[in-house]
Scaffold this motif. Structure first.
Motif, mmCIF file in Angstrom:
data_model
loop_
_atom_site.group_PDB
_atom_site.id
_atom_site.type_symbol
_atom_site.label_atom_id
_atom_site.label_comp_id
_atom_site.label_asym_id
_atom_site.label_seq_id
_atom_site.Cartn_x
_atom_site.Cartn_y
_atom_site.Cartn_z
ATOM 1 N N SER A 28 0.826 -1.201 0.000
ATOM 2 C CA SER A 28 0.000 0.000 0.000
ATOM 3 C C SER A 28 0.862 1.254 0.000
ATOM 4 C CB SER A 28 -0.909 -0.020 1.234
ATOM 5 O OG SER A 28 -1.570 1.205 1.401
ATOM 6 N N MET A 29 0.271 2.332 -0.498
ATOM 7 C CA MET A 29 0.942 3.632 -0.500
ATOM 8 C C MET A 29 -0.114 4.725 -0.421
ATOM 9 S SD MET A 29 3.286 5.392 -3.492
ATOM 10 C CE MET A 29 4.347 3.952 -3.570
ATOM 11 N N LEU A 30 0.132 5.727 0.412
ATOM 12 C CA LEU A 30 -0.764 6.866 0.516
ATOM 13 C C LEU A 30 -0.169 8.027 -0.275
ATOM 14 C CD1 LEU A 30 -3.452 7.491 1.922
ATOM 15 C CD2 LEU A 30 -2.151 8.546 3.774
ATOM 16 N N VAL A 31 -0.928 8.516 -1.253
ATOM 17 C CA VAL A 31 -0.494 9.613 -2.112
ATOM 18 C C VAL A 31 -1.400 10.809 -1.855
ATOM 19 C CG1 VAL A 31 -0.224 10.398 -4.498
ATOM 20 C CG2 VAL A 31 0.413 8.059 -3.874
ATOM 21 N N ASP A 49 1.717 16.055 -4.004
ATOM 22 C CA ASP A 49 2.733 16.446 -3.035
ATOM 23 C C ASP A 49 4.004 15.631 -3.284
ATOM 24 O OD1 ASP A 49 0.903 18.148 -1.811
ATOM 25 O OD2 ASP A 49 0.245 16.620 -0.370
ATOM 26 N N GLN A 50 5.142 16.296 -3.306
ATOM 27 C CA GLN A 50 6.446 15.640 -3.439
ATOM 28 C C GLN A 50 6.437 14.579 -4.551
ATOM 29 O OE1 GLN A 50 8.359 14.908 0.582
ATOM 30 N NE2 GLN A 50 6.211 15.062 1.229
ATOM 31 N N GLU A 51 6.026 15.000 -5.731
ATOM 32 C CA GLU A 51 5.916 14.064 -6.844
ATOM 33 C C GLU A 51 7.246 13.381 -7.155
ATOM 34 O OE1 GLU A 51 4.663 14.098 -11.589
ATOM 35 O OE2 GLU A 51 3.845 15.611 -10.226
ATOM 36 N N ASP A 52 8.349 14.061 -6.884
ATOM 37 C CA ASP A 52 9.658 13.478 -7.173
ATOM 38 C C ASP A 52 9.969 12.278 -6.292
ATOM 39 O OD1 ASP A 52 9.707 15.435 -5.064
ATOM 40 O OD2 ASP A 52 11.882 15.266 -5.027
ATOM 41 N N LYS A 53 9.238 12.119 -5.187
ATOM 42 C CA LYS A 53 9.462 10.977 -4.306
ATOM 43 C C LYS A 53 8.592 9.770 -4.655
ATOM 44 C CE LYS A 53 11.042 13.480 -0.205
ATOM 45 N NZ LYS A 53 10.835 13.690 1.258
ATOM 46 N N ALA A 58 3.053 4.862 -9.665
ATOM 47 C CA ALA A 58 2.042 5.600 -8.912
ATOM 48 C C ALA A 58 1.677 6.893 -9.635
ATOM 49 C CB ALA A 58 2.550 5.900 -7.509
ATOM 50 N N VAL A 59 2.670 7.618 -10.122
ATOM 51 C CA VAL A 59 2.423 8.864 -10.848
ATOM 52 C C VAL A 59 1.594 8.599 -12.096
ATOM 53 C CG1 VAL A 59 3.496 10.776 -12.096
ATOM 54 C CG2 VAL A 59 4.503 9.961 -9.951
ATOM 55 N N ASP A 223 10.239 3.237 11.660
ATOM 56 C CA ASP A 223 9.369 2.273 10.992
ATOM 57 C C ASP A 223 8.133 2.900 10.363
ATOM 58 O OD1 ASP A 223 10.952 0.147 11.496
ATOM 59 O OD2 ASP A 223 9.835 -0.576 13.234
ATOM 60 N N ARG A 224 7.910 4.179 10.557
ATOM 61 C CA ARG A 224 6.680 4.784 10.053
ATOM 62 C C ARG A 224 6.651 4.780 8.526
ATOM 63 N NH1 ARG A 224 5.264 9.906 14.085
ATOM 64 N NH2 ARG A 224 5.141 8.646 15.991
ATOM 65 N N GLU A 225 5.425 4.747 8.023
ATOM 66 C CA GLU A 225 5.244 4.713 6.570
ATOM 67 C C GLU A 225 5.902 5.933 5.938
ATOM 68 O OE1 GLU A 225 1.561 4.657 3.321
ATOM 69 O OE2 GLU A 225 1.171 4.283 5.435
ATOM 70 N N ARG A 226 6.790 5.677 5.005
ATOM 71 C CA ARG A 226 7.508 6.759 4.349
ATOM 72 C C ARG A 226 6.805 7.146 3.052
ATOM 73 N NH1 ARG A 226 13.884 4.923 5.070
ATOM 74 N NH2 ARG A 226 13.845 4.807 7.357
ATOM 75 N N TYR A 227 6.663 8.439 2.865
ATOM 76 C CA TYR A 227 5.930 8.918 1.692
ATOM 77 C C TYR A 227 6.643 8.485 0.421
ATOM 78 C CZ TYR A 227 3.187 11.993 -1.303
ATOM 79 O OH TYR A 227 2.349 12.475 -2.276
ATOM 80 N N GLY A 228 5.868 7.932 -0.502
ATOM 81 C CA GLY A 228 6.413 7.523 -1.787
ATOM 82 C C GLY A 228 6.986 6.121 -1.816
ATOM 83 N N GLN A 229 6.845 5.365 -0.715
ATOM 84 C CA GLN A 229 7.354 3.999 -0.677
ATOM 85 C C GLN A 229 6.215 3.029 -0.382
ATOM 86 O OE1 GLN A 229 10.735 3.443 1.853
ATOM 87 N NE2 GLN A 229 11.861 5.179 1.010
ATOM 88 N N TRP A 230 6.253 1.886 -1.048
ATOM 89 C CA TRP A 230 5.266 0.844 -0.793
ATOM 90 C C TRP A 230 5.539 0.234 0.579
ATOM 91 C CZ3 TRP A 230 1.191 0.476 -3.892
ATOM 92 C CH2 TRP A 230 1.316 0.904 -5.220
ATOM 93 N N SER A 231 4.473 -0.066 1.311
ATOM 94 C CA SER A 231 4.613 -0.746 2.590
ATOM 95 C C SER A 231 3.555 -1.849 2.673
ATOM 96 C CB SER A 231 4.444 0.240 3.756
ATOM 97 O OG SER A 231 3.159 0.835 3.722
#
Length: 276
Positions: A28-31, A49-53, A58-59, A223-231
């Motif tokens: 999952s990923m939150l965009v 937000d932070q499209e480069d990440k 996803a984009v 460990d928190r969900e990092r923006y732009g990364q699948w978890s």
């Protein structure tokens, strides 16, 4: 990719009993971003937000879907107006055959951008963080508790409901149920002491309270969900109290960013079905 993510999120204590739950795990990923809506409900533009990440897949998914979205016309004083909504999309990747993954938008949320200076809405003034249950932390239990709160006219909490608990560490079904219950109890206990600031105009809904959602994340440092990364995560069952309002189309609590308060009502209603 999904199995690799799963391996990363499995503490040793859970690994032996996790096989039965793996079929229910999703990547999952939150965009997040904004979307511009014209008076007829059509989308005229959007920004991420932070499209480069964000990864290319996803984009590209957002680029294909968001411009085609259609909303109910947004009204102001009974007349349609152009508006900008804060957008939050929950993307999921699930197995689709050997070495293949299918990516889709599972749920979405559209609301007004929150501001500490906006005195027209309910704002949080004291969101004390719930205690991380020792029995959960000691075995590596992690997840996010999605909370629905009744806010009284004086800003106190009148009632609390847990809508969903998503876990990011696996175990057997009984172990995961126990973790969900422990995290939920901790949030309920603390949430009753939260404080909010009502709108400055003194207005109160006819029902006598406001509804606010507050997602609470329980995780270890780093460990928190990092923006732009699948978890990888295991979505919990969804429940709603009798006093909850009907959800807008395509909404799920896990489209909300953890650590802040979100108004449960929105003037933006998506008409286009989501892909997931």
């Amino acid at each position: 990719m999904l199995l690799a993510l799963l391996a990363l999120c499995l503490p040793p204590v859970f690994a032996q009993n996790a096989r039965q739950m793996r079929s229910e795990v999703e990547a999952s990923m939150l965009v997040t971003g904004t979307v511009d809506i014209e008076r007829d409900g059509a989308v005229s533009g959007y920004a991420l937000d932070q499209e480069d990440k964000l990864p290319a897949e996803a984009v590209n998914l957002v680029r294909r879907f968001v411009p085609q979205m259609q909303f109910e016309p947004v009204l102001d004083g009974g007349a349609p107006v152009a508006a900008r909504a804060k957008m939050s999309l929950r993307l999921v990747a699930v197995p689709a055959g050997e070495n293949q993954m299918q990516i889709a938008i599972r749920s979405a949320h559209f609301g007004d951008e929150a501001s500490a200076e906006d005195t027209r809405t309910v704002r949080s003034s004291n969101l004390q963080r719930p205690r991380y249950p020792t029995e959960v932390a000691s075995i590596g239990g992690k997840g996010t508790v999605y909370t629905l709160v009744q806010v009284a006219p004086d800003g106190s909490v009148r009632d609390v409901a847990i809508e969903q608990v998503n876990l990011t560490a696996l175990g057997s079904a009984p172990e995961m149920a126990s973790i969900r219950e422990s995290l939920s109890k901790s949030v309920r206990r603390t949430a009753r002491r939260w404080q909010f600031t009502p709108p400055s105009d003194g207005s109160t809904p006819e029902r006598g309270y406001w509804l606010v959602r507050v997602p609470v994340e329980f995780s270890f440092y780093g460990d928190r969900e990092r923006y732009g990364q699948w978890s990888a995560y295991h979505p919990g069952p969804r429940s709603s109290p009798a006093w909850a309002l009907p959800d807008p189309p395509g909404f799920s609590p896990d489209t909300l960013v953890a650590g802040t308060a979100h108004a449960a009502e929105s003037r933006f209603r998506l008409l286009t079905p989501l892909e997931g």
